[in-house]
Motif scaffolding. Structure first.
Motif, PDB file in Angstrom:
ATOM      1  N   GLY A  26      14.549  52.671  44.167  1.00 21.83           N
ATOM      2  CA  GLY A  26      15.574  52.404  45.171  1.00 21.83           C
ATOM      3  C   GLY A  26      16.818  53.245  44.950  1.00 21.83           C
ATOM      4  O   GLY A  26      17.420  53.749  45.904  1.00 21.83           O
ATOM      5  N   TYR A  27      17.179  53.405  43.676  1.00 18.34           N
ATOM      6  CA  TYR A  27      18.341  54.235  43.351  1.00 18.34           C
ATOM      7  C   TYR A  27      18.071  55.693  43.720  1.00 18.34           C
ATOM      8  O   TYR A  27      18.945  56.379  44.263  1.00 18.34           O
ATOM      9  CB  TYR A  27      18.641  54.115  41.860  1.00 18.34           C
ATOM     10  N   GLU A  29      16.040  56.833  46.070  1.00 17.99           N
ATOM     11  CA  GLU A  29      16.031  57.001  47.522  1.00 17.99           C
ATOM     12  C   GLU A  29      17.440  57.001  48.098  1.00 17.99           C
ATOM     13  O   GLU A  29      17.772  57.844  48.944  1.00 17.99           O
ATOM     14  CB  GLU A  29      15.204  55.881  48.166  1.00 17.99           C
ATOM     15  N   SER A  30      18.248  56.068  47.659  1.00 20.48           N
ATOM     16  CA  SER A  30      19.622  56.007  48.189  1.00 20.48           C
ATOM     17  C   SER A  30      20.418  57.244  47.794  1.00 20.48           C
ATOM     18  O   SER A  30      21.192  57.777  48.594  1.00 20.48           O
ATOM     19  CB  SER A  30      20.322  54.739  47.693  1.00 20.48           C
TER      20      SER A  30
END
Length: 319
Positions: A26-27, A29-30
């Motif tokens: 998630g980190y 991708e963001s």
């Protein structure tokens, strides 16, 4: 990862692998979304600026062919054109900087709106109590009382949590315990603070003490603050020319000026004499004593023998 040793004790470290993987993904991708947008915007601005330079270069070439322009003038213009479009290249960086500034400004304005007005009479607040306050891993549970017209010293070894206790008192850190001022909750407007790591804001000593419009200076409070903190440099001395001990005394004067001019009942000082010699320390202690005579509650975090000897009340922290 910080709690890995505890997880290993209970045999649950392997269960955290998928969770760490999901958080990391998630980190990633963001982060890539932000970088993708930043690179695309920068690329678009660079292409626009480059095409603009190219158009000017073609125009210069045509004029040179027709004899309407000399070679020296053409080269000079061609050298200046990229500088003319520098502003376009910087739009992206400046935009992100302004966005950061707007975010910080919104947080500051929200804090200002939440701050309650300071009390009108420091002498009307007599007792500050902190009961069973603490912070896991930073401050063991402590209880104490600080009264007006007294110097209360928080004593304990380095790392015991004296600074943390000051932060809890002024509401910067949440605690399970209770902090009250004459039975009411303590707000940031009730406190004047001199931090352990002093930072001066302003070009001159006077600016650093007042921290506000110079046309609204309370001259009487400023003179008292300078005297109480034993600031021995001219008010117009540039802050860049001050020594460590002088910076510390200016920070103490800043807290005292706020207390006197706004009548804040509580004055919190974190190691206010750590960079001072014995004579200067004695003068500052005398100034704090005189401040308590004005009806203020003075709480000092320190392990200096002279400060401890001058205390009316000593609260042991971390023991």
């Amino acid at each position: 990862v910080g709690g890995l040793s505890t997880l290993m004790l209970f045999g649950r470290e392997r269960r955290q692998g998928p969770r760490i993987g999901a958080v990391t993904e998630g980190y990633r991708e963001s982060t890539m979304k932000v970088l993708r947008l930043s690179f695309l915007s920068s690329f678009a601005l660079e292409v626009g600026a480059s095409l603009s330079v190219a158009v000017v270069a073609v125009s210069i070439g045509l004029r040179l062919v027709n004899g309407d322009l000399s070679l020296g003038t053409g080269l000079w213009v061609l050298l200046l054109v990229p500088e003319a479009f520098t502003a376009i290249r910087l739009v992206g960086a400046r935009f992100h900087a302004s966005a950061d500034g707007l975010t910080v400004a919104a947080e500051v304005f929200a804090l200002i709106e939440q701050t309650q007005p300071a009390v009108t009479s420091a002498g009307g607040r007599e007792e500050l109590r902190f009961e069973n306050v603490g912070a896991p891993g930073r401050l063991a549970t402590v209880t104490g009382v600080a009264r007006h017209r007294q110097v209360t010293v928080l004593s304990g070894p380095s790392g015991a949590g004296k600074s943390t206790l000051l932060d809890i008192i002024r509401g910067e850190i949440d605690s399970a315990g209770v902090v009250t001022l004459d039975g009411s909750a303590v707000s940031t407007a009730d406190c004047s603070v001199a931090a352990q790591d002093p930072v001066l804001i302003g070009r001159q000593v006077e600016d650093a003490i007042v921290l506000g419009p110079t046309e609204k200076i309370d001259e009487s409070s400023l003179a008292d603050a300078i005297r109480f903190a034993h600031v021995d440099v001219p008010r117009n001395r540039p802050t860049t020319e001050l020594s460590g001990g002088q910076v510390q005394r200016v920070v103490v004067a800043r807290a005292i000026y706020r207390a006197l001019s706004l009548n804040t009942p509580v004055v919190l000082l974190d190691e206010p004499t750590s960079a001072l010699d014995a004579d200067a320390e004695r003068e500052v202690i005398a100034g704090l004593r005189e401040l308590t005579h004005r009806g203020h509650i003075v709480i000092v975090a320190s392990h200096r023998p002279a400060v401890l000897a001058s205390a009316d009340v000593v609260v042991e922290v971390g023991r």
